[in-house]
Design an enzyme around this catalytic site. Structure first.
Site, PDB file in Angstrom:
ATOM      1  N   GLY A  53      21.705 -10.989   3.174  1.00 27.78           N
ATOM      2  CA  GLY A  53      22.575  -9.843   2.954  1.00 27.78           C
ATOM      3  C   GLY A  53      21.766  -8.559   3.104  1.00 27.78           C
ATOM      4  N   SER A 120      16.057 -13.806   6.308  1.00 27.99           N
ATOM      5  CA  SER A 120      16.590 -12.479   6.551  1.00 27.99           C
ATOM      6  C   SER A 120      16.298 -11.603   5.336  1.00 27.99           C
ATOM      7  CB  SER A 120      18.085 -12.597   6.872  1.00 27.99           C
ATOM      8  OG  SER A 120      18.586 -11.431   7.447  1.00 27.99           O
ATOM      9  N   TRP A 121      17.314 -11.012   4.713  1.00 27.99           N
ATOM     10  CA  TRP A 121      17.055 -10.262   3.476  1.00 27.99           C
ATOM     11  C   TRP A 121      16.436 -11.179   2.419  1.00 27.99           C
ATOM     12  CZ3 TRP A 121      16.021  -6.539   0.328  1.00 27.99           C
ATOM     13  CH2 TRP A 121      16.316  -6.639  -1.032  1.00 27.99           C
ATOM     14  N   ASP A 274      16.431 -13.776  18.268  1.00 26.98           N
ATOM     15  CA  ASP A 274      17.041 -13.169  17.090  1.00 26.98           C
ATOM     16  C   ASP A 274      17.361 -11.712  17.395  1.00 26.98           C
ATOM     17  OD1 ASP A 274      17.636 -12.044  14.579  1.00 26.98           O
ATOM     18  OD2 ASP A 274      16.226 -13.357  13.543  1.00 26.98           O
ATOM     19  N   HIS A 302      19.423 -15.715  14.996  1.00 24.14           N
ATOM     20  CA  HIS A 302      19.117 -15.316  13.629  1.00 24.14           C
ATOM     21  C   HIS A 302      19.681 -16.262  12.586  1.00 24.14           C
ATOM     22  CE1 HIS A 302      18.188 -12.540  10.363  1.00 24.14           C
ATOM     23  NE2 HIS A 302      19.433 -12.668   9.930  1.00 24.14           N
TER      24      HIS A 302
END
Length: 322
Positions: A53, A120-121, A274, A302
């Site tokens: 997120g 990711s986050w 990605d 990704h």
């Protein structure tokens, strides 16, 4: 920054579905109650999963990257998203609040040290947590690396990625008057926090749709509309964090603090194609981190659910059982 396009193919590579042996809400203060669950072996090697997120929430499929006979699998929804309450709330919601929440979870569960798994986050948060609490970390498993730098935000919200996906970028950018095109994060913030639920939902779906459209290497550039409640939490939280530069001062930037995790080992999985978090970022991280191993995955984007990404992560977690 962590979507699930193409999940039906990827789940065939995972362990069978499992149910939690523990589910609860943890009062982390500031009026926030965080959803927390544990799966797998209660006496196994503990591993905490950090979702993407910000604002994405965890899902049952995230339990399935780990051998449940070996690992004690801990998942939670970060402040404001998923099943955590209050929903879509940005007050008392920052990187440092989340780092404190992770440590509180570890202490409440009586865990000495644990592995940290994030993409990711979730990779950003894992790195910052490890740099703050290195003594608590056994090993890091990261995917789709995002370091929270301005150049990364400029790539995704300044038209860089849009050069590869002009039709998807047009859908995202055309909702904003041209006079506001210098700063799409600020322009969307004005709408996502307008107080008008219908307006917030419309722009939240556009924000989430732009990211969804680029997540998987299998993407056609068209993403279905996210459920309104999910989209609103995801977009508001992500925009809130990005507008505030992830609440990191220059001296708190991840690459400026690599000495704090010089003794921590890691596996990093990065999709070669990605579009959300380009591979250069993972490459830069590994150059500053001798104890990290980078696996660049060909023909992958990704998304956690891109089949080659899922296969590599399961392979790594199985190898770490030794």
């Amino acid at each position: 920054m962590d979507k699930v396009a193409g999940q039906k193919r990827a789940v065939q590579l995972l362990y069978p579905p499992i149910e939690p042996f523990d589910q609860r809400f943890l009062d982390v203060g500031d009026g926030h109650n965080v959803y927390l669950e544990q799966c797998g072996n209660p006496d196994g090697v503990p591993i905490v999963v950090l979702h993407g997120g910000p604002g994405g929430g965890c899902s049952p499929s995230m339990r399935r990257y780990f051998d449940p006979s070996h690992y004690r699998i801990i998942l939670f929804d970060q402040r404001g998203c998923g099943r955590s309450r209050p929903h879509a709330e940005v007050e008392y919601n920052s990187t440092w609040h989340l780092v404190a929440d992770i440590e509180q979870i570890r202490e409440v569960l009586g865990i000495d040290r644990w592995m940290v798994f994030g993409g990711s986050w979730g990779a950003t948060l894992a790195l910052i947590y490890a740099q703050t609490h290195a003594v608590s970390v056994l090993h890091l498993i990261l995917r789709g690396v995002f370091l929270g730098t301005q150049s990364e935000l400029d790539w995704f919200y300044g038209g860089g990625a849009g050069q590869f996906w002009p039709e998807a970028w047009a859908r995202f950018s055309n909702l904003i008057p041209e006079s506001e095109h210098e700063d799409f994060i600020a322009a969307y913030a004005a709408r996502l926090f307008s107080g008008d639920l219908m307006l917030e939902t419309r722009y939240a779906r556009a924000w989430a749709g732009w990211e969804n459209a680029l997540a998987s290497i299998e993407s056609t550039g068209i993403s279905g509309e996210s459920p309104s409640q999910y989209a609103r939490a995801f977009a508001r939280l992500e925009n809130h964090y990005f507008a505030n530069k992830l609440f990191l001062t220059p001296d708190q930037a991840i690459l400026n603090n690599m000495d704090k995790i010089s003794d921590v080992s890691a596996h990093i999985v990065q999709g070669r194609y990605d579009m959300i978090c380009p591979p250069q970022t993972a490459w830069r991280l590994v150059q500053a981190w001798p104890k990290a191993r980078l696996q660049m995955v060909a023909k992958a984007g990704h998304a956690l659910s891109d089949a080659p990404i899922s296969a590599e992560l399961v392979k790594i977690m199985d190898a770490l059982r030794v």
